[in-house]
Scaffold this motif. Sequence first.
Motif, PDB file in Angstrom:
ATOM      1  N   MET A 102       0.852  -1.177   0.000  1.00  0.00           N
ATOM      2  CA  MET A 102       0.000   0.000   0.000  1.00  0.00           C
ATOM      3  C   MET A 102       0.891   1.230   0.000  1.00  0.00           C
ATOM      4  SD  MET A 102      -2.737  -1.167   2.900  1.00  0.00           S
ATOM      5  CE  MET A 102      -3.306  -2.859   2.985  1.00  0.00           C
ATOM      6  N   SER A 103       0.260   2.396  -0.133  1.00  0.00           N
ATOM      7  CA  SER A 103       1.043   3.628  -0.190  1.00  0.00           C
ATOM      8  C   SER A 103       1.779   3.883   1.114  1.00  0.00           C
ATOM      9  CB  SER A 103       0.124   4.813  -0.512  1.00  0.00           C
ATOM     10  OG  SER A 103      -0.869   4.963   0.474  1.00  0.00           O
ATOM     11  N   HIS A 104       1.298   3.293   2.213  1.00  0.00           N
ATOM     12  CA  HIS A 104       1.928   3.503   3.516  1.00  0.00           C
ATOM     13  C   HIS A 104       2.863   2.370   3.902  1.00  0.00           C
ATOM     14  CE1 HIS A 104      -0.529   7.014   4.198  1.00  0.00           C
ATOM     15  NE2 HIS A 104      -1.618   6.313   3.976  1.00  0.00           N
ATOM     16  N   GLY A 105       3.066   1.406   2.992  1.00  0.00           N
ATOM     17  CA  GLY A 105       3.977   0.321   3.299  1.00  0.00           C
ATOM     18  C   GLY A 105       3.365  -1.035   3.018  1.00  0.00           C
ATOM     19  N   THR A 106       4.020  -2.057   3.530  1.00  0.00           N
ATOM     20  CA  THR A 106       3.560  -3.425   3.327  1.00  0.00           C
ATOM     21  C   THR A 106       2.680  -3.855   4.494  1.00  0.00           C
ATOM     22  OG1 THR A 106       5.570  -3.974   2.110  1.00  0.00           O
ATOM     23  CG2 THR A 106       4.296  -5.814   2.998  1.00  0.00           C
ATOM     24  N   TYR A 107       1.489  -4.378   4.172  1.00  0.00           N
ATOM     25  CA  TYR A 107       0.549  -4.796   5.198  1.00  0.00           C
ATOM     26  C   TYR A 107       0.173  -6.258   4.983  1.00  0.00           C
ATOM     27  CZ  TYR A 107      -0.244  -0.036   6.833  1.00  0.00           C
ATOM     28  OH  TYR A 107      -0.085   1.209   7.367  1.00  0.00           O
ATOM     29  N   PRO A 108      -0.140  -6.963   6.055  1.00  0.00           N
ATOM     30  CA  PRO A 108      -0.599  -8.342   5.888  1.00  0.00           C
ATOM     31  C   PRO A 108      -2.032  -8.377   5.372  1.00  0.00           C
ATOM     32  CG  PRO A 108      -0.694  -7.718   8.198  1.00  0.00           C
ATOM     33  CD  PRO A 108      -0.027  -6.569   7.480  1.00  0.00           C
ATOM     34  N   VAL A 109      -2.372  -9.438   4.694  1.00  0.00           N
ATOM     35  CA  VAL A 109      -3.736  -9.712   4.269  1.00  0.00           C
ATOM     36  C   VAL A 109      -4.464 -10.361   5.441  1.00  0.00           C
ATOM     37  CG1 VAL A 109      -5.146 -11.092   2.688  1.00  0.00           C
ATOM     38  CG2 VAL A 109      -3.069  -9.939   1.849  1.00  0.00           C
ATOM     39  N   PRO A 110      -5.693  -9.927   5.771  1.00  0.00           N
ATOM     40  CA  PRO A 110      -6.531  -8.968   5.071  1.00  0.00           C
ATOM     41  C   PRO A 110      -6.119  -7.514   5.325  1.00  0.00           C
ATOM     42  CG  PRO A 110      -7.662  -9.741   7.030  1.00  0.00           C
ATOM     43  CD  PRO A 110      -6.405 -10.557   6.910  1.00  0.00           C
ATOM     44  N   ALA A 111      -6.533  -6.641   4.400  1.00  0.00           N
ATOM     45  CA  ALA A 111      -6.209  -5.220   4.488  1.00  0.00           C
ATOM     46  C   ALA A 111      -6.898  -4.589   5.694  1.00  0.00           C
ATOM     47  CB  ALA A 111      -6.637  -4.521   3.197  1.00  0.00           C
ATOM     48  N   PRO A 112      -6.382  -3.451   6.177  1.00  0.00           N
ATOM     49  CA  PRO A 112      -6.941  -2.824   7.382  1.00  0.00           C
ATOM     50  C   PRO A 112      -8.442  -2.581   7.334  1.00  0.00           C
ATOM     51  CG  PRO A 112      -4.845  -1.809   6.828  1.00  0.00           C
ATOM     52  CD  PRO A 112      -5.169  -2.748   5.706  1.00  0.00           C
ATOM     53  N   ALA A 113      -8.966  -2.044   6.235  1.00  0.00           N
ATOM     54  CA  ALA A 113     -10.395  -1.769   6.170  1.00  0.00           C
ATOM     55  C   ALA A 113     -11.216  -3.052   6.222  1.00  0.00           C
ATOM     56  CB  ALA A 113     -10.733  -0.975   4.906  1.00  0.00           C
ATOM     57  N   VAL A 114     -10.705  -4.116   5.618  1.00  0.00           N
ATOM     58  CA  VAL A 114     -11.409  -5.399   5.661  1.00  0.00           C
ATOM     59  C   VAL A 114     -11.492  -5.910   7.097  1.00  0.00           C
ATOM     60  CG1 VAL A 114     -11.347  -7.814   4.935  1.00  0.00           C
ATOM     61  CG2 VAL A 114     -10.811  -6.002   3.294  1.00  0.00           C
ATOM     62  N   VAL A 115     -10.415  -5.738   7.846  1.00  0.00           N
ATOM     63  CA  VAL A 115     -10.425  -6.154   9.259  1.00  0.00           C
ATOM     64  C   VAL A 115     -11.499  -5.389  10.020  1.00  0.00           C
ATOM     65  CG1 VAL A 115      -9.098  -6.194  11.393  1.00  0.00           C
ATOM     66  CG2 VAL A 115      -7.998  -6.821   9.240  1.00  0.00           C
ATOM     67  N   ASN A 116     -11.582  -4.071   9.799  1.00  0.00           N
ATOM     68  CA  ASN A 116     -12.580  -3.259  10.495  1.00  0.00           C
ATOM     69  C   ASN A 116     -13.990  -3.671  10.120  1.00  0.00           C
ATOM     70  OD1 ASN A 116     -10.522  -1.832  11.688  1.00  0.00           O
ATOM     71  ND2 ASN A 116     -10.652  -0.085  10.297  1.00  0.00           N
ATOM     72  N   ILE A 117     -14.219  -3.940   8.843  1.00  0.00           N
ATOM     73  CA  ILE A 117     -15.559  -4.316   8.390  1.00  0.00           C
ATOM     74  C   ILE A 117     -15.969  -5.659   8.973  1.00  0.00           C
ATOM     75  CG2 ILE A 117     -16.910  -4.985   6.372  1.00  0.00           C
ATOM     76  CD1 ILE A 117     -15.228  -2.908   4.782  1.00  0.00           C
ATOM     77  N   THR A 118     -15.085  -6.639   8.912  1.00  0.00           N
ATOM     78  CA  THR A 118     -15.448  -7.971   9.378  1.00  0.00           C
ATOM     79  C   THR A 118     -15.615  -8.032  10.896  1.00  0.00           C
ATOM     80  OG1 THR A 118     -13.102  -8.620   9.422  1.00  0.00           O
ATOM     81  CG2 THR A 118     -14.352  -9.114   7.424  1.00  0.00           C
ATOM     82  N   ALA A 119     -15.012  -7.076  11.610  1.00  0.00           N
ATOM     83  CA  ALA A 119     -15.170  -7.067  13.065  1.00  0.00           C
ATOM     84  C   ALA A 119     -16.625  -6.853  13.455  1.00  0.00           C
ATOM     85  CB  ALA A 119     -14.294  -5.975  13.680  1.00  0.00           C
ATOM     86  N   ALA A 120     -17.365  -6.132  12.626  1.00  0.00           N
ATOM     87  CA  ALA A 120     -18.773  -5.856  12.928  1.00  0.00           C
ATOM     88  C   ALA A 120     -19.719  -6.771  12.166  1.00  0.00           C
ATOM     89  CB  ALA A 120     -19.089  -4.395  12.595  1.00  0.00           C
ATOM     90  N   ALA A 121     -19.190  -7.677  11.339  1.00  0.00           N
ATOM     91  CA  ALA A 121     -20.036  -8.562  10.544  1.00  0.00           C
ATOM     92  C   ALA A 121     -20.561  -9.714  11.392  1.00  0.00           C
ATOM     93  CB  ALA A 121     -19.245  -9.110   9.354  1.00  0.00           C
ATOM     94  N   ASP A 122     -21.646 -10.309  10.928  1.00  0.00           N
ATOM     95  CA  ASP A 122     -22.257 -11.417  11.647  1.00  0.00           C
ATOM     96  C   ASP A 122     -21.593 -12.747  11.290  1.00  0.00           C
ATOM     97  OD1 ASP A 122     -24.599 -12.371  13.327  1.00  0.00           O
ATOM     98  OD2 ASP A 122     -24.948 -13.520  11.503  1.00  0.00           O
ATOM     99  N   TRP A 123     -20.824 -12.774  10.223  1.00  0.00           N
ATOM    100  CA  TRP A 123     -20.209 -14.010   9.758  1.00  0.00           C
ATOM    101  C   TRP A 123     -18.725 -14.035  10.128  1.00  0.00           C
ATOM    102  CZ3 TRP A 123     -16.903 -11.645   6.419  1.00  0.00           C
ATOM    103  CH2 TRP A 123     -17.355 -10.474   5.796  1.00  0.00           C
ATOM    104  N   SER A 124     -18.120 -15.200   9.990  1.00  0.00           N
ATOM    105  CA  SER A 124     -16.729 -15.370  10.381  1.00  0.00           C
ATOM    106  C   SER A 124     -15.826 -15.397   9.149  1.00  0.00           C
ATOM    107  CB  SER A 124     -16.553 -16.673  11.174  1.00  0.00           C
ATOM    108  OG  SER A 124     -16.953 -17.791  10.398  1.00  0.00           O
ATOM    109  N   VAL A 125     -14.536 -15.221   9.389  1.00  0.00           N
ATOM    110  CA  VAL A 125     -13.550 -15.271   8.309  1.00  0.00           C
ATOM    111  C   VAL A 125     -12.545 -16.374   8.610  1.00  0.00           C
ATOM    112  CG1 VAL A 125     -13.775 -12.828   7.742  1.00  0.00           C
ATOM    113  CG2 VAL A 125     -12.078 -13.551   9.441  1.00  0.00           C
ATOM    114  N   ARG A 126     -11.821 -16.768   7.565  1.00  0.00           N
ATOM    115  CA  ARG A 126     -10.754 -17.749   7.741  1.00  0.00           C
ATOM    116  C   ARG A 126      -9.621 -17.417   6.781  1.00  0.00           C
ATOM    117  NH1 ARG A 126     -14.039 -22.961   5.561  1.00  0.00           N
ATOM    118  NH2 ARG A 126     -14.727 -22.763   7.726  1.00  0.00           N
ATOM    119  N   GLY A 127      -8.415 -17.757   7.161  1.00  0.00           N
ATOM    120  CA  GLY A 127      -7.263 -17.498   6.318  1.00  0.00           C
ATOM    121  C   GLY A 127      -7.152 -18.497   5.191  1.00  0.00           C
TER     122      GLY A 127
END
Length: 493
Positions: A251-276
């Motif tokens: 990203m423009s601010h450097g290298t980030y792990p997947v999932p991206a920061p905004a995805v982490v924020n969105i899924t924190a409030a989601a009703d479903w779960s995620v997996r790597g």
Amino acid sequence: MRLLAFDGRMGASGDMLLGALVAAGADPSVLSPVEDALDVTYRVHEVDKNGILATKVDVLLAEADGGDPRGEGHGDDHRRLRADGDDGADSDDGGDRDDAEHSHQHQYHHHDHAHDEEQTHHDGDDSHGYSQGHDHSHPHSHDDHKHHHSHDDHTHAEGHGPHRTYPEVVDLVESMNLPPGVVADATAIFRVLGEAEAEVHGTDLDETHFHEVGADDAVADVVGVCLLLDDLGVDRVVTGPVAVGGGETEMSHGTYPVPAPAVVNITAAADWSVRGGPVEAELLTPTGAAILAHLAEGVETLPSMSVESSGYGAGGWEFPDHPNVLRAVVGDGGSRLVRDEITVLETNLDDAPPEVLGGLQATLKDAGARDVTIVPTTMKKSRPGHLVKVVVKPEDAERVAYRLAVETGTLGIREHGAGHRWTARREFETATLDIDGDDYEVSVKVASDADGVVYDRSAEYDDALTVANETGVPVREIMRRAVDAVASEAGGT
């Protein structure tokens, strides 16, 4: 009840969702309001993903397209490349597309892209601080596939149009002459995206630009999904655990792990779960995450249902052992309650006069509250107080919170975050009672599930009390007669 179930084991993005809904039976002609409002057109076609026939939906610039975007023969079918992988990595643009026209071979290697104009990220890359002129890391080698076409011929709508703020996106959506439910869903999804972006950057929602998320192609993805879902006419949407992928992204601010920061924020409030996993790539994009966060409840396995139709939406990655598709299954899922998106506001009061508390039900409901509960409690130093809890729609939260503050003088209001409640379908019927030769009317609330099966009836107390006062018949008897009258008219159900 009509049920839609997604299988997100290879992630989700805006165009994967578009393709899956069309493949499952939605009519792509309902997308015309978006084409009328924006300088874009949808191209719907089929591609092969590891032996699975999947539907691909591309958002193209209408003026740049040399032919019918829905037909064959559109020579340059190179996919959109998105830094955050929104519709890119695992979805609609993340890598070079494998459409029939382009058969690039992707390997599990990382590479850096320097094609700024080609690589404009789509579903929210800039919502994480990505910029168009940066390197992208994708799990394939650019050297392993040769591009024998000119990037000047690209007609995909990445980043086209202004980079809008949330209020500007809402104004645009509301101007499209869409069904009210589609407007509500689309603006709610963009609010999810905007709040995630604002949280990443520590900015205010109304002042934060969506960048690629607010560009024409992203609007076309979000509004398009809502239109197709409305056309399917489903009552409930579910998804199994959604794969986010793995590895890192630039990203423009450097290298980030997947999932991206905004995805982490969105899924924190989601009703479903995620997996790597299951691959080293960015599979879940901000747009895909936001759409599912608003629309879908989480399940671990496919619910019991009678399948009516199914289909696959194509993503842009090519993996040796994992078809890059999102599956949608539509069918009869049995009788259930209706899922209603809500948020909860609450505050503690230790000095509100009884008259103010007594009027909160009416004043807050006038401001948009769905329900108001006032609970006596004990405050610090053993002072008596009250806990006020207010159920609201997420889009009404700020307005209702302000009304609560000015009515009570409270200095702070807590919000529990977006969630949902299960509600019955509610209708009012009028019971006409014959008492001593005169007719009296009482409203009766009828509660039913999503299939219309009635499971409760209750007479409105105020109506019953008025009749009781005029006739001298006990109010409980009036309420019983009203319920019996409505049930009798319905055949005793």
